[in-house]
Scaffold this active site. Structure first.
Site: not given
Ligand code: THU
Length: 131
Positions: A59, A57, A93, A90
């Site tokens: 974050e 992710c 994170c 999420c």
């Molecule tokens: N994702 C994030 O980068 N941050 C979050 O808080 C939620 C999800 C990304 C993970 C993945 O690459 C994409 O979003 C779809 O889930």
């Protein structure tokens, strides 16, 4: 603590970080930027992988980038994605933010329309796990 101009500037920084996202599998790009207790800014974006579970992710990439440069505590972290309302981080994170948070850490959740919500991290993730 942050005025509207500062919030919007941070969202702009996160939008720029988002441009580097490698999200060819989900097509969902995320950008994040944090400010630490020494006023340094660190950014990150999500980076996906053909082996999906290895994706990371935005974050957490921002935080790991920051830690590798000496960051100790997060004052504020801004997150942006192309969501209907402000993008909420999420659970994984949240646990990682928890590791570097203080009782004053602020989270700015935003979307590409620059709609945002400012919350205290402790309200987003109370009772986080810490050793
Ligand atoms: N994702 C994030 O980068 N941050 C979050 O808080 C939620 C999800 C990304 C993970 C993945 O690459 C994409 O979003 C779809 O889930």
């Amino acid at each position: 603590m942050l005025n509207e101009k500062e919030i919007l500037e941070l969202i702009d920084e996160a939008i720029i970080a988002r441009e580097s996202a490698y999200a060819k599998f989900s097509n969902f790009k995320v950008g994040a930027v944090l400010i630490d207790d020494r006023a340094n800014h660190y950014s990150g974006c999500n980076v996906e992988n053909s082996s999906y579970g290895l994706s990371m992710c935005g974050e957490r990439n921002a935080i790991f980038h920051a830690v590798s440069k000496g960051m100790k505590k997060i004052k504020v972290i801004a997150i942006v994605g192309d969501t209907e309302g402000p993008l909420s981080p999420c659970g994984a994170c949240r646990q990682v933010i928890n590791e570097f948070s203080t009782e004053d850490t602020i989270v700015i959740m935003a979307n590409m329309k620059k709609e945002y919500k400012v919350v205290k991290f402790i309200d987003l993730f109370p009772y986080g796990f810490r050793l």
